[in-house]
Scaffold this motif. Structure first.
Motif, PDB file in Angstrom:
ATOM      1  N   TRP A   1       0.817  -1.212   0.000  1.00 53.21           N
ATOM      2  CA  TRP A   1       0.000   0.000   0.000  1.00 53.21           C
ATOM      3  C   TRP A   1       0.848   1.259   0.000  1.00 53.21           C
ATOM      4  O   TRP A   1       0.420   2.322  -0.435  1.00 53.21           O
TER       5      TRP A   1
ATOM      6  N   THR B   1       0.845  -7.789  -5.244  1.00 56.75           N
ATOM      7  CA  THR B   1      -0.431  -7.611  -4.551  1.00 56.75           C
ATOM      8  C   THR B   1      -1.408  -8.701  -4.956  1.00 56.75           C
ATOM      9  O   THR B   1      -2.075  -9.310  -4.107  1.00 56.75           O
TER      10      THR B   1
ATOM     11  N   GLN C   1      -4.713   2.365   6.130  1.00 54.90           N
ATOM     12  CA  GLN C   1      -4.416   2.484   4.696  1.00 54.90           C
ATOM     13  C   GLN C   1      -4.204   1.108   4.067  1.00 54.90           C
ATOM     14  O   GLN C   1      -4.587   0.857   2.930  1.00 54.90           O
TER      15      GLN C   1
ATOM     16  N   TYR D   1      -6.382  -0.515   1.045  1.00 51.10           N
ATOM     17  CA  TYR D   1      -5.692  -0.920  -0.189  1.00 51.10           C
ATOM     18  C   TYR D   1      -6.028  -2.359  -0.565  1.00 51.10           C
ATOM     19  O   TYR D   1      -6.444  -2.648  -1.706  1.00 51.10           O
TER      20      TYR D   1
END
Length: 402
Positions: A126, A135, A151, A155
């Protein structure tokens, strides 16, 4: 119930030990007998894990810096996968340690898809992801992601992962921290003495790239402030000899300690530190700090060509709020002059110090409430129970057919 936990380096060993303690506490509360096998370190062993491989000193930052660890990393990966194949656990927990854990997670998805995989403290995609490839791999093999930053939760949820934000485990750890007064009494620090914590290394490469510039700055600060004394808590005992030799070389008034990191942090007026989890510990104890980091020139050049300035910050306190609440100096900026200037300002300028404490308070709001490790443990044990339930249903169904 058998849980396999995989992590590496000093910070992973700490986080793993905190989670294991919570898992055992939660399992006992519901009458579960728990066996935990792991890749990790001594802290995890002390918390009750059976260690398949010690990974606390296998790790690096950078391309060239990582070369000495390629074979040891492959070796522990193979050990882990062989163990998983021979004796599949009820659940796998991955903690940070990106490269090995990507391989272990992928193996689980391909070869043991019925065993749930939890990623706790996922790699900081992120903050600095260059592409979605890693990811997507993480999302692809992870059944539940336990996020420690808001965050991070946003994400990975956006990318399709099933996410629960539990908060940052250091919130729990800091509950046991001594007061400043108690810590200074334990260490024998006089009221008039200025105590500065020096944190040059948790990886061997940092002895080469960070220790000289940090000790050079300390040397000048000592000349300016005769009442200063430096405190160096060891991350690994193996670093004692090179650090003590450097203390003599730079003529520092310094004490090296093992096993008293929390006392040093709580007692310190300031810290000069490498970038890492330790920066959050210092922030949660309201210790002003100067953060530095360096890699080899070639690694830095390659990173700049690829990243093209996409990393806003390196130290976790700044990343949490996405603003420079602690001074951080990276690569060419990591000079003794810059460290000295920021350190002296934080020590001698009350308004600068006060602003740091206010910024720390803002940061703390983004780390969640106390009980992080227990929340993570409950999520994990619920998944194990759910997985077991599905297995039982499947077995019953087969029996009905027969």
């Amino acid at each position: 119930m058998r849980i396999f936990i995989s992590t590496g380096e000093v910070s992973g060993d700490l986080q793993g030990s905190l989670l294991i303690t919570a898992l055992k506490r939660q399992a006992m509360a519901i009458g579960l007998k728990l066996e935990i096998v792991a890749l990790g370190g001594e802290k995890m062993v002390e918390a009750g894990a059976i260690l398949l491989g010690n990974t606390s000193s296998i790790g690096s930052m950078g391309i060239l810096e990582g070369l000495p660890y390629v074979l040891p990393t492959l070796q522990v990966q193979r050990q882990a996968i062989a163990s998983l194949k021979q004796n599949p656990p009820d659940l796998v927990v991955l903690i940070d340690y990106m490269t090995p854990n990507l391989e272990i997670g992928t193996y689980m998805k391909q070869q043991l898809p019925d065993v749930p995989v939890v990623y706790y403290i996922a790699p900081q995609e992120w903050a600095w992801s260059l592409s979605l490839r890693r990811t997507n791999r993480i999302v692809g093999f992870t059944d539940k992601l336990l996020a420690i930053f808001p965050q991070e939760a946003h994400y990975f949820r956006e990318k399709g992962a099933k996410v629960t934000w539990v908060g940052h485990p250091l919130i729990d750890r800091m509950q046991d921290a001594p007061s400043r007064q108690a810590a200074r009494a334990t260490l024998g620090i006089a009221p008039e003495q200025i105590a500065i914590a020096l944190l040059p290394a948790s990886r061997r490469q940092e002895l080469k790239y960070l220790l000289p510039v940090i000790f050079q700055a300390a040397q000048t600060i000592q000349a300016k402030l005769p009442e200063v004394h430096f405190w160096i808590p060891l991350s690994l005992e193996v670093y004692r000899q090179p650090i003590e030799e450097a203390i003599r070389r730079y003529g520092l008034r310094a004490t090296v300690l093992s096993g008293q990191q929390m006392e040093v942090f709580a007692a310190a007026d300031l810290a000069i530190s490498k970038s890492g989890t330790v920066n959050l510990e210092l922030a949660l104890l309201n210790v002003p700090q100067v953060v530095v980091y360096r890699l080899s020139r070639l690694t830095a050049w390659i990173a700049r060509k690829i990243l093209k300035g996409s990393i806003a910050f390196a130290s976790p306190p700044n990343l949490v709020v996405m603003k420079p609440i602690v001074p951080e100096f990276l690569q060419e900026q990591a000079t003794a002059e810059n460290i000295i200037q920021s350190a002296m300002e934080l020590l001698l300028n009350p308004s600068r110090r006060e602003q740091t404490l206010l910024d720390y308070e803002e940061m703390r709001q983004s780390l969640g409430e106390v009980g992080v490790c227990d929340r993570a443990a409950q999520e994990i044990l619920q998944m194990v129970a759910g997985s077991r339930g599905q297995e039982d249903k499947g077995t019953m169904g087969q029996g009905d057919k027969r």
